[in-house]
Design an enzyme around this catalytic site. Structure first.
Site, mmCIF file in Angstrom:
data_model
loop_
_atom_site.group_PDB
_atom_site.id
_atom_site.type_symbol
_atom_site.label_atom_id
_atom_site.label_comp_id
_atom_site.label_asym_id
_atom_site.label_seq_id
_atom_site.Cartn_x
_atom_site.Cartn_y
_atom_site.Cartn_z
ATOM 1 C CG ASP A 240 42.754 38.667 43.973
ATOM 2 O OD1 ASP A 240 43.692 37.889 43.705
ATOM 3 O OD2 ASP A 240 42.870 39.608 44.776
ATOM 4 C CG ASP B 74 46.262 38.631 47.056
ATOM 5 O OD1 ASP B 74 45.248 38.728 46.336
ATOM 6 O OD2 ASP B 74 46.611 39.513 47.865
ATOM 7 N NE ARG B 75 40.665 39.215 48.281
ATOM 8 C CZ ARG B 75 39.634 39.837 48.814
ATOM 9 N NH1 ARG B 75 38.414 39.546 48.401
ATOM 10 N NH2 ARG B 75 39.804 40.752 49.739
ATOM 11 C CB SER C 278 43.422 43.374 45.983
ATOM 12 O OG SER C 278 43.113 42.034 46.273
ATOM 13 C CG HIS C 279 39.178 42.301 46.159
ATOM 14 N ND1 HIS C 279 40.257 42.432 46.993
ATOM 15 C CD2 HIS C 279 38.153 42.936 46.764
ATOM 16 C CE1 HIS C 279 39.894 43.107 48.072
ATOM 17 N NE2 HIS C 279 38.631 43.433 47.962
ATOM 18 C CE LYS D 89 44.568 38.199 50.127
ATOM 19 N NZ LYS D 89 44.072 39.119 51.146
ATOM 20 C CG ASP E 105 46.508 41.211 44.189
ATOM 21 O OD1 ASP E 105 45.366 40.704 44.250
ATOM 22 O OD2 ASP E 105 47.172 41.498 45.205
HETATM 23 C C1 G1P Z 1 39.550 42.770 52.792
HETATM 24 C C2 G1P Z 1 39.370 41.422 53.464
HETATM 25 C C3 G1P Z 1 40.614 41.056 54.228
HETATM 26 C C4 G1P Z 1 41.814 41.060 53.279
HETATM 27 C C5 G1P Z 1 41.886 42.395 52.548
HETATM 28 C C6 G1P Z 1 42.970 42.392 51.492
HETATM 29 O O1 G1P Z 1 39.812 43.755 53.748
HETATM 30 O O2 G1P Z 1 38.244 41.435 54.313
HETATM 31 O O3 G1P Z 1 40.454 39.805 54.828
HETATM 32 O O4 G1P Z 1 42.996 40.847 53.974
HETATM 33 O O5 G1P Z 1 40.645 42.686 51.914
HETATM 34 O O6 G1P Z 1 42.758 41.433 50.502
HETATM 35 P P1 G1P Z 1 38.677 44.740 54.326
HETATM 36 O O7 G1P Z 1 38.041 45.425 53.154
HETATM 37 O O8 G1P Z 1 37.676 43.858 55.021
HETATM 38 O O9 G1P Z 1 39.391 45.659 55.263
HETATM 39 ZN ZN ZN Z 2 44.312 40.415 46.009
#
Ligand code: G1P
Ligand code: ZN
Length: 540
Positions: free
Chosen positions: A274, A278-279, A110-111, A373, A276
């Protein structure tokens, strides 16, 4: 070919799949053990079809080849893979649903940054297109602890850069355009001619794809189909290390975009997404939109887009997300739901038709069009609303706050803490929770304090230990939880919220408006005192 292996400790999926350092994933048998455990824990791959793709980060291409060969050796019938091994997370979710596959494997952290010294990840999504629910991720983890062999076809690599049909042994591999089906889906939801007219009228936008997967999607949709001028999308080419950037669309990491949007000649609308895809972060000229507010505004205005013209069934948000969306749901007379952090908890609510829109404070917004998302979707819904209302982002926000009041909101992250300190802070607050209700702090009275537990209204499954929350009678809230996505040390997230009904006090600076809540949080949890840190590492 059957390869003997041994269980590897720590293959436990977190908030969103299994995330580790890329080098860990590259170590012998690591990826293979996990993929085999996914197949084993889901009744085997025999005769099944899957979608496979990822955000293109370092090791993505190799991982795709391994998964294809393992799926073949495990008897899968067909795998659909995005050209080059690319698929954004929402596009993968859509393809799983479109082709009614048995699920999909998405490669992404992801991010989190990418590259040989950064992070990699893998996630299994089920046939509804959504992330595997907790019971399944637990079964997968349990399987990783007893695995003794995996199966992999001893064949040449698939040419994943060539669109068309190929085979590995008896398994069909369909390499497809990663963008086309997703773009077609967006055309069914939004009023493309209207948004096109917005752009042709001189509306200016900047979309920062952060050298990640949304680049090709955003160029195709915004520039080619909606007529935004070439160059509207920047950092549009996905790179294995995201160009050394941190592909997390928030004011800290998307600073270049923020500076432009706050500058003298800012475009009308800015957005970023981000690693991938989804954000999303959305910004107006001179005004940043907090994700919790974005969810509320989208909920209040969704019917302006053709896909939601019939109205919304309900809205869901993760527990730490501000309650702004609840206020909209109450006015619209629709249901609102509060779930633990992580998109997997929205799946049952979406599948059962209880909600249409969902969101998280962590820059995640989505709807029932997929089961993830969806960054670009959120941007398009904003564009559709802007095209209909013909007002600026600032006007839309001011109008929203006047109608519903404003939930000032911020998240303070303390990153890479020694685990023992993070646990001490959590334990300290947890121990105090029962004593808090009724106490008056900074003029605010505690109305409830608990460790959030969620009973899924659809299947009754319980998820406990989902974050400590202190709720005040004026609508303010303090939430504390540990991140489940980090790969280094512990990350503590402190979520802060304060409600102002208006009409005065709707235009304060966010951290200033939250000052009493921030002081109360420190008095209750002593994060600065215990960690010795002067303040949070990231504020969103
Ligand atoms: C974080 C975000 C959460 C999101 C997840 C995946 O998780 O806070 O809302 O669903 O990334 O993108 P966390 O690191 O807080 O467990
Ligand atoms: Zn992501």
């Amino acid at each position: 070919m059957r390869v003997r292996t041994r269980p590897i400790e720590g293959q436990k999926p977190g908030t969103s799949g299994l995330r580790k350092k890329t080098k860990v994933f590259m170590s012998e048998g690591y990826l293979e053990n996990f993929v085999q455990s996914v197949f084993d824990a889901t009744g085997g791959a025999e005769g099944k079809t899957y979608v496979v793709g990822g955000d293109g980060r370092h090791f993505n291409d190799h991982a795709v080849q391994v998964i294809l060969k393992m799926a073949a050796a495990n008897g899968a019938r067909r795998v659909i893979v995005g050209r080059g091994g690319f698929l954004s997370t929402p596009a993968a979710s859509h393809l799983i649903r479109l082709h009614r596959t048995d699920g999909g494997l998405i490669l992404s952290a992801s991010h989190n940054p990418g590259g040989p010294d950064a992070d990699f990840g893998i996630k299994f999504n089920t046939a509804n297109g959504g992330p595997a629910p907790e019971a399944l991720t637990e079964a997968i983890h349990a399987r990783t602890l007893e695995i003794d062999a995996y199966h992999i076809a001893d064949e040449a690599d698939v040419e994943i850069d060539r669109i068309g049909e190929q085979h590995i042994g008896g398994m069909q591999v369909s390499v497809i355009d990663p963008v086309a089906d997703y773009a077609a889906l967006m055309e069914t939801i939004f009023d493309f001619p209207k948004i096109r007219a917005l752009f042709s009228g001189g509306f200016r936008m900047r979309f920062d794809a952060m050298c990640a997967i949304t680049g090709p999607y955003a160029v195709e949709i915004l520039e080619h189909r909606l007529g935004a001028p070439p160059g509207t999308v920047v950092n549009a080419t996905p790179l294995p290390d995201f160009g050394g950037l941190h592909p997390d669309p928030n004011p800290t990491w998307a600073k270049v975009l923020m500076d432009e949007m706050m500058g003298p000649d800012a475009p009308d609308f800015g957005a970023a997404s981000d690693g991938d895809g989804d954000r999303n972060m959305v910004v107006g000229r001179g005004i940043y939109i907090a994700p919790s507010d974005s969810l509320a505004v989208l909920a209040a205005n969704a019917r302006l887009a053709p896909g939601y013209g019939g109205g919304l069934r309900g809205v869901a948000r993760s527990m730490p997300t501000s309650t702004a969306a609840d206020r909209v749901a109450a006015v619209l007379g629709i249901g609102s739901y509060e779930t633990p952090t992580g998109w997997k908890f929205f799946g049952n609510l979406l599948d059962s038709g209880r909600v249409t829109l969902c969101g998280e404070e962590s820059f995640g917004t989505g709807s029932d069009h997929v089961r993830e998302k969806d960054g670009l979707w959120a941007v398009l819904l904003w564009l559709n609303i802007l095209a209909e209302r013909k007002e600026t982002v600032r006007e839309i926000m001011s109008d929203h706050w006047r109608r519903f009041g404003r939930n000032y909101y911020s998240r303070h992250d303390y990153e890479a803490l020694p685990a023992n300190l993070a646990n001490r802070i959590m334990e300290g607050l947890r121990a105090r929770l029962p004593t808090l209700p009724g106490q008056c702090l900074e003029g605010m009275t505690v109305s409830a304090a608990d460790d959030f537990a969620y009973a899924d209204p659809v299947d009754g499954s319980m998820s406990r230990g989902q974050g400590l929350r202190v709720v005040f009678s004026d609508g303010s809230r303090i939430v504390l939880r540990l991140s489940g996505t980090g790969t280094e040390g512990a990350t503590l997230r402190l979520y802060l919220e304060r409600y102002v009904a208006g009409p005065d006090g709707l235009d304060a600076e966010v951290q200033a408006a939250l000052a009493p809540v921030i002081r109360t949080a420190e008095a209750l949890a002593a994060i600065r005192a215990i960690t010795g840190r002067p303040g949070p590492d990231v504020v969103t």
